[in-house]
Design a protein around this motif. Structure first.
Motif, PDB file in Angstrom:
ATOM      1  N   PHE A  39      -8.816   8.664  -3.171  1.00 58.25           N
ATOM      2  CA  PHE A  39      -8.700   9.251  -1.828  1.00 58.25           C
ATOM      3  C   PHE A  39      -9.952  10.052  -1.450  1.00 58.25           C
ATOM      4  CE2 PHE A  39      -4.302   8.529  -3.056  1.00 58.25           C
ATOM      5  CZ  PHE A  39      -3.805   7.924  -1.917  1.00 58.25           C
ATOM      6  N   GLY A  79       4.333   4.153   1.282  1.00 54.90           N
ATOM      7  CA  GLY A  79       2.881   4.250   1.083  1.00 54.90           C
ATOM      8  C   GLY A  79       2.317   5.249   2.069  1.00 54.90           C
ATOM      9  N   LEU A 101       7.248   7.870   1.258  1.00 51.69           N
ATOM     10  CA  LEU A 101       7.277   7.603  -0.190  1.00 51.69           C
ATOM     11  C   LEU A 101       5.913   7.091  -0.598  1.00 51.69           C
ATOM     12  CD1 LEU A 101       9.816   5.925  -2.445  1.00 51.69           C
ATOM     13  CD2 LEU A 101       7.654   4.702  -2.088  1.00 51.69           C
ATOM     14  N   ASP A 102       5.452   7.552  -1.750  1.00 50.48           N
ATOM     15  CA  ASP A 102       4.170   7.066  -2.268  1.00 50.48           C
ATOM     16  C   ASP A 102       4.179   7.188  -3.788  1.00 50.48           C
ATOM     17  OD1 ASP A 102       1.276   6.556  -0.676  1.00 50.48           O
ATOM     18  OD2 ASP A 102       1.087   6.995  -2.818  1.00 50.48           O
ATOM     19  N   GLY A 122       7.551   7.667  -5.606  1.00 52.01           N
ATOM     20  CA  GLY A 122       8.290   6.507  -6.078  1.00 52.01           C
ATOM     21  C   GLY A 122       7.490   5.257  -5.799  1.00 52.01           C
ATOM     22  N   ASN A 141      -0.665  -1.307   4.565  1.00 47.44           N
ATOM     23  CA  ASN A 141      -1.695  -1.482   3.527  1.00 47.44           C
ATOM     24  C   ASN A 141      -1.242  -0.971   2.153  1.00 47.44           C
ATOM     25  OD1 ASN A 141      -3.346  -2.668   5.386  1.00 47.44           O
ATOM     26  ND2 ASN A 141      -4.329  -0.754   5.975  1.00 47.44           N
ATOM     27  N   THR A 142      -0.022  -1.268   1.809  1.00 45.64           N
ATOM     28  CA  THR A 142       0.540  -0.760   0.552  1.00 45.64           C
ATOM     29  C   THR A 142       1.118  -1.862  -0.327  1.00 45.64           C
ATOM     30  OG1 THR A 142       0.996   1.397   1.505  1.00 45.64           O
ATOM     31  CG2 THR A 142       2.338   0.767  -0.385  1.00 45.64           C
ATOM     32  N   LEU A 146       0.915  -4.342  -5.108  1.00 47.00           N
ATOM     33  CA  LEU A 146       1.839  -4.678  -6.189  1.00 47.00           C
ATOM     34  C   LEU A 146       1.608  -6.138  -6.596  1.00 47.00           C
ATOM     35  CD1 LEU A 146       3.153  -2.250  -4.553  1.00 47.00           C
ATOM     36  CD2 LEU A 146       5.302  -3.012  -5.527  1.00 47.00           C
TER      37      LEU A 146
HETATM   38  C1  LIG Z   1      -4.619   1.809   1.392  1.00 46.92           C
HETATM   39  S1  LIG Z   1      -3.589   3.195   1.069  1.00 46.92           S
HETATM   40  C2  LIG Z   1      -2.676   3.217   2.603  1.00 46.92           C
HETATM   41  C3  LIG Z   1      -2.151   4.595   2.938  1.00 46.92           C
HETATM   42  C4  LIG Z   1      -1.566   4.676   4.353  1.00 46.92           C
HETATM   43  N1  LIG Z   1      -0.399   3.852   4.513  1.00 46.92           N
HETATM   44  C5  LIG Z   1      -2.641   4.323   5.353  1.00 46.92           C
HETATM   45  O1  LIG Z   1      -2.564   3.225   5.922  1.00 46.92           O
HETATM   46  O2  LIG Z   1      -3.561   5.126   5.529  1.00 46.92           O
HETATM   47  C6  LIG Z   1      -2.424   2.541  -0.076  1.00 46.92           C
HETATM   48  C7  LIG Z   1      -1.337   3.513  -0.442  1.00 46.92           C
HETATM   49  O3  LIG Z   1      -0.367   2.832  -1.231  1.00 46.92           O
HETATM   50  C8  LIG Z   1       0.050   3.718  -2.252  1.00 46.92           C
HETATM   51  N2  LIG Z   1       0.679   2.888  -3.288  1.00 46.92           N
HETATM   52  C9  LIG Z   1       0.060   2.084  -4.184  1.00 46.92           C
HETATM   53  N3  LIG Z   1       0.968   1.472  -4.947  1.00 46.92           N
HETATM   54  C10 LIG Z   1       2.187   1.875  -4.516  1.00 46.92           C
HETATM   55  C11 LIG Z   1       3.522   1.591  -4.904  1.00 46.92           C
HETATM   56  N4  LIG Z   1       3.806   0.763  -5.912  1.00 46.92           N
HETATM   57  N5  LIG Z   1       4.518   2.191  -4.227  1.00 46.92           N
HETATM   58  C12 LIG Z   1       4.269   3.053  -3.231  1.00 46.92           C
HETATM   59  N6  LIG Z   1       3.025   3.373  -2.821  1.00 46.92           N
HETATM   60  C13 LIG Z   1       2.001   2.791  -3.456  1.00 46.92           C
HETATM   61  C14 LIG Z   1      -1.217   4.442  -2.638  1.00 46.92           C
HETATM   62  O4  LIG Z   1      -1.008   5.630  -3.360  1.00 46.92           O
HETATM   63  C15 LIG Z   1      -1.820   4.682  -1.261  1.00 46.92           C
HETATM   64  O5  LIG Z   1      -1.349   5.875  -0.683  1.00 46.92           O
END
Ligand SMILES: C[S@@+](CC[C@H](N)C(=O)[O-])C[C@H]1O[C@@H](n2cnc3c(N)ncnc32)[C@H](O)[C@@H]1O
Length: 217
Positions: A39, A79, A101-102, A122, A141-142, A146
């Motif tokens: 970040f 995310g 949730l993140d 989570g 973008n989350t 996975l």
């Molecule tokens: C590219 S950032 C996007 C953050 C926000 N949604 C944005 O668009 O600015 C990806 C986010 O996904 C989270 N993330 C990654 N793997 C995840 C998971 N398995 N479950 C939930 N969040 C996850 C990361 O910590 C991060 O905050």
């Protein structure tokens, strides 16, 4: 199920692709921890400084108008990172019940004060919520972070906890050049397809929400 770009007012960012590509293998391991480096570290490791600047306000307005959001409803951001979008959704729809949730402890510890109490740690593929409790579930973008099976499960989970709407935005490309840019630039994505591939995945898991693509220009 609608293909719609609800982030069309998101500012375009300058991507030093060649600079990041030079270090991309090394930086991927760091980025995938979703810690401080991702970040608020160097741009080669992620965002290069993920700070609130109000850029989500017009996007929050777009979601408010498209989904006719009102203060009586419940919205989940899967995310949510530091909660910027949650904060701005509450700004444009006073009293909206917004939850986040993140997976990132760092992001949640740095979350904005007004939303921190509504954030949980989570994973998108195991949402700690009952069935049908949200009017809108958003994930930007989350879920492409996975692996394939968990990405599918995340789409099922998003569908399960939503009683009405869902919107996911994922990495994709429309041209060969955009695919090349994406592969040189991306650090954390594990599951990615062209739009047809994503649509087949949505069909396979029964995801009927809305969606759009993040394109690396
Ligand atoms: C590219 S950032 C996007 C953050 C926000 N949604 C944005 O668009 O600015 C990806 C986010 O996904 C989270 N993330 C990654 N793997 C995840 C998971 N398995 N479950 C939930 N969040 C996850 C990361 O910590 C991060 O905050």
């Amino acid at each position: 199920m609608t293909e719609i770009n609800l982030l069309d007012r998101y500012p375009t960012s300058n991507r030093p692709i060649a600079e990041r590509e030079a270090s991309v293998t090394r930086e991927r391991d760091v980025a995938k921890r979703f810690g401080r480096e991702y970040f608020d570290g160097e741009r080669t490791q992620g965002y290069g400084g993920y700070r609130y600047d109000g850029r989500w306000v017009p996007i929050a307005e777009r979601f408010r108008d498209f989904y006719a959001l009102t203060g009586a409803q419940r919205v989940l951001d899967v995310g949510c990172a530091k909660g910027f979008f949650m904060h701005d959704l509450r700004g444009v729809v006073p009293e909206l019940n917004v939850y986040g949730l993140d997976i990132s402890r760092y992001a949640l510890e740095s979350a904005m004060d007004d939303v921190r109490g509504h954030c949980v740690r989570g994973s998108a593929d195991l949402l700690p919520f009952a069935d049908d409790v949200f009017d809108l579930v958003i994930s930007i973008n989350t879920i492409h972070n996975l692996d394939l099976e968990r990405c599918k499960q995340a789409l099922r989970e998003i569908s399960r906890v939503s009683r009405k709407h869902a919107y996911v935005q994922v990495d994709s490309w429309l041209t060969d050049q955009q695919r090349e840019n994406f592969e040189r630039w991306q650090l954390t994505a594990l599951t990615y397809f062209d739009p047809d591939g994503w649509q087949r995945l949505f069909d396979e898991v029964g995801y009927v929400g809305d969606y759009y693509w993040t394109i690396t220009e």
